[in-house]
Design an enzyme around this catalytic site. Sequence first.
Site, PDB file in Angstrom:
ATOM      1  N   ASP A 275       0.754   3.514   2.150  1.00  0.00           N
ATOM      2  CA  ASP A 275       0.275   4.151   3.692  1.00  0.00           C
ATOM      3  C   ASP A 275      -0.676   5.145   3.630  1.00  0.00           C
ATOM      4  O   ASP A 275      -1.620   4.847   3.100  1.00  0.00           O
ATOM      5  CB  ASP A 275       1.797   4.820   4.271  1.00  0.00           C
ATOM      6  CG  ASP A 275       1.849   4.856   5.881  1.00  0.00           C
ATOM      7  OD1 ASP A 275       1.687   3.690   6.179  1.00  0.00           O
ATOM      8  OD2 ASP A 275       2.039   5.758   6.336  1.00  0.00           O
TER       9      ASP A 275
ATOM     10  N   ASP B  51       0.821  -1.104  -0.271  1.00  0.00           N
ATOM     11  CA  ASP B  51       0.014   0.078  -0.124  1.00  0.00           C
ATOM     12  C   ASP B  51       0.772   1.355   0.151  1.00  0.00           C
ATOM     13  O   ASP B  51       2.013   1.029   0.189  1.00  0.00           O
ATOM     14  CB  ASP B  51      -0.861   0.105   1.193  1.00  0.00           C
ATOM     15  CG  ASP B  51      -0.283  -0.215   2.459  1.00  0.00           C
ATOM     16  OD1 ASP B  51       0.451   1.080   2.984  1.00  0.00           O
ATOM     17  OD2 ASP B  51       0.009  -1.280   3.195  1.00  0.00           O
TER      18      ASP B  51
END
Length: 288
Positions: free
Chosen positions: A210, A208
């Site tokens: 973050d 991802d």
Amino acid sequence: MQTKIGIIGGSGIYGMDGLQDAAWVNVASPWGAPSDAVLTGNLDGVAMIFLPRHGRGHVHSPTTVPYRANIDVLKRLGVTDVISVSACGSFRENMAPGDFVIVDQFIDRTFAREKSFFGTGCVAHVSLAHPTCARLSDACQIAGRDAGITIHRGGTYLAMEGPQFSSQAESKLYRSWGCDVIGMTNMPEAKLAREAELCYAAVAMITDYDSWHPDHGAVQVSDVIKTLQDNGTRARDLIARLAALLGPDRAPCPHGCDRALDHALMTDPDNRDTALVAKLDAIAGRVL
């Protein structure tokens, strides 16, 4: 010396395919119970040891992983080279979910973990200027590229305590520091591996962005799990290529990882705590 590769599998990686003579074995440690039994076997004539960092079934949080016991068990089994595989978030647009990063630096922001084998009664200080082994990182990079993985060489890993993900303010702060990825488990693992005189390489699998990225918002566990599954398959392909790259015969580490304790011990032998010294039999027996 014979090569023995230790793999510490992170989130989404709880086993290892293709090992010959594979067996799960329990190994005792004076530092407590490790995360799980270890999977032993060999691949292309090279001994392999696999340890699931969170335990099979993912029972340990990043804080409760028994890092000292895990490293001690690997050292006790004769491991020479440790490859850490872990999930992470990215602070860089060009380091996208599904990419891997060969980490070479850390910023440690954890605060609730035991970070050293040494202490009162036997004090030691090791260098962590270069916390990963360039020789071992080279092998991981080649293995990743041969497996068709988009892999970035070099990056700074921000280790946070967790288990919660970052606030947006934290994410932006860490990005401004020059960090490239963020995770919860490579510290104190890398510090302990250096104290144990083990070559250590860190392969961070991006799941991802973050929470800093304006187009992605907050981290969602459901999204992370999907990427984890895909990353796990790629990671197993990378790991399977390491035995052939490293080979069965091992020369001393050219960077001195396996001699990290040569000048590290500070406590006079007459003043050392005998109980602590006894616990250090595998970790520091070479110099004690």
